[in-house]
Design an enzyme around this catalytic site. Sequence first.
Site, mmCIF file in Angstrom:
data_model
loop_
_atom_site.group_PDB
_atom_site.id
_atom_site.type_symbol
_atom_site.label_atom_id
_atom_site.label_comp_id
_atom_site.label_asym_id
_atom_site.label_seq_id
_atom_site.Cartn_x
_atom_site.Cartn_y
_atom_site.Cartn_z
ATOM 1 N N ASP A 14 10.250 9.740 8.574
ATOM 2 C CA ASP A 14 11.767 9.758 8.010
ATOM 3 C C ASP A 14 12.635 9.200 8.892
ATOM 4 O O ASP A 14 12.653 9.738 10.174
ATOM 5 C CB ASP A 14 11.969 11.233 7.778
ATOM 6 N N ASP A 108 13.829 5.235 3.305
ATOM 7 C CA ASP A 108 13.973 5.530 4.632
ATOM 8 C C ASP A 108 12.989 6.427 4.794
ATOM 9 O O ASP A 108 12.870 7.222 5.913
ATOM 10 C CB ASP A 108 15.285 6.312 4.910
ATOM 11 N N GLU A 109 11.814 6.731 4.072
ATOM 12 C CA GLU A 109 10.719 7.816 4.205
ATOM 13 C C GLU A 109 9.387 7.145 3.480
ATOM 14 O O GLU A 109 9.519 6.648 2.613
ATOM 15 C CB GLU A 109 11.329 9.277 3.844
#
Length: 430
Positions: A14, A108-109
């Site tokens: 993350d 973003d992850e």
Amino acid sequence: MSDSRDIASILHVDMDAFFVSVELLDQPELRGKPVVVGGDGERGVVAAASYEARAFGIHSAMSSVQARRLCPHAVFLRGRYHRYSEVSANVMAIFRDVTPLVEPLSLDEAFLDVTGALRLLGDAPTIAASIRRRVLDEQGLTCSVGVASTKFVAKLATEAAKPKASKNGPQFGSGVFVVEPEETLSFLRPLPVESLWGVGPATLTKLHRIGVLTIADLADLPEENVVAVLGRSQGRHLHSLANGQDERAVEPDRAMKSIGQEETFSRDHHLRSTLDHELVQFADSVASRLRAQGLVGRTVQLKVRFGDFTTITRSTTLVVAVDDSRSLLEAGRGLLALVDPAQGVRLLGLSVSGLSSDSSRQLTFDEAISGPGWQEADRTIDEIRARFGDEAIGPAVAAGPDGLRLKRRGAQQWGPDAEQTDPGSSSTSA
DNA sequence: TCTGGGGTCCTGCTACGA
DNA sequence: TCTGTCGTAGCAGGACCC
């Protein structure tokens, strides 16, 4: 992922405050200041906050009004979705260097199954550390990694690895947090039950009602009691998770299920004609995205949120799957005709589901008898946009009052346009 | 008090054909 | 022919995620 049951080889990566971190890369003079991305309009919400801003109590999904109240001197930035996509692609490429089993969850992850890389690259914590190093060296960004034997525990482990906001600035986390298989239950049991993926406000209320506060409380209940409260599917699923069981594999090729666009207006719209204007742009944008992905869709859904926040959806399934703006607009208009906008419409959205590859697309009746007229026009528009940019061409209705300004597609990621005017509200609101 | 935008998944209901 | 059942598709709403 047969081996991942008895070995910690699932990674959850993350990015730390991703959108804000990208902005700080491009504007280093903002480092150390409270920075908020999103929520720059009257009805916007916060998409991301720097750790300095979080120290004031600002967090994502908070309304911009509240965020400004908590920290009036924070720097509020409009989100730049295209820039974040660009950086995200670079980061995902680093992940894919390590293993082909990468399942992105958002920009973003991602989950990574590194079982196959263990012999070559070392154990999972070593791989996690090298990923962090590469992301920092090559992209200038920090990330946190959770390592465990299942996806959802890896995700929870990431939380333990993350930096925390404090009045004295960000307190850096460990960066990598490992939960070995034999530690899974002792790690999970003390956590609040809302830590479980899938427990939101509604489910939490039901669980609190039967005295379940922690994951241990849920794990110790007989499964049938949980099913009685939450239903068969969710009850069984959450009971399994609470007991550390999660059979879901990392899926690298998850197909997209729907594509849509929606917008909250800066003021409520009361006129059908105003909503029709928006619909024209949505149909153009959604159709263009369908074609860019090589997809066609059959089910068209209209979403309407009224001023009092009640939300309705109306959908229709077409005889053949389509990817052209005219077909989407026709379907959308048919659905809009079922809605009375008089009480004021706060949000309008259009989406398409029932997606399939455009190679399976069939000719519509119109095309079969008169040729692919609108489809041809749409493809020409795609070519012009590919050469000259998204704003080079669009539906005539999207042009501003001077006939020149085109409203940028995808420009309003996190809230209504502050400069938007509403011809409908002034004439009919009371 | 205020609640974006882009999604996924589940549930309940209804209609319909076998 | 009528009735009930079952599976499936379509539709609407809600919960949840980042």
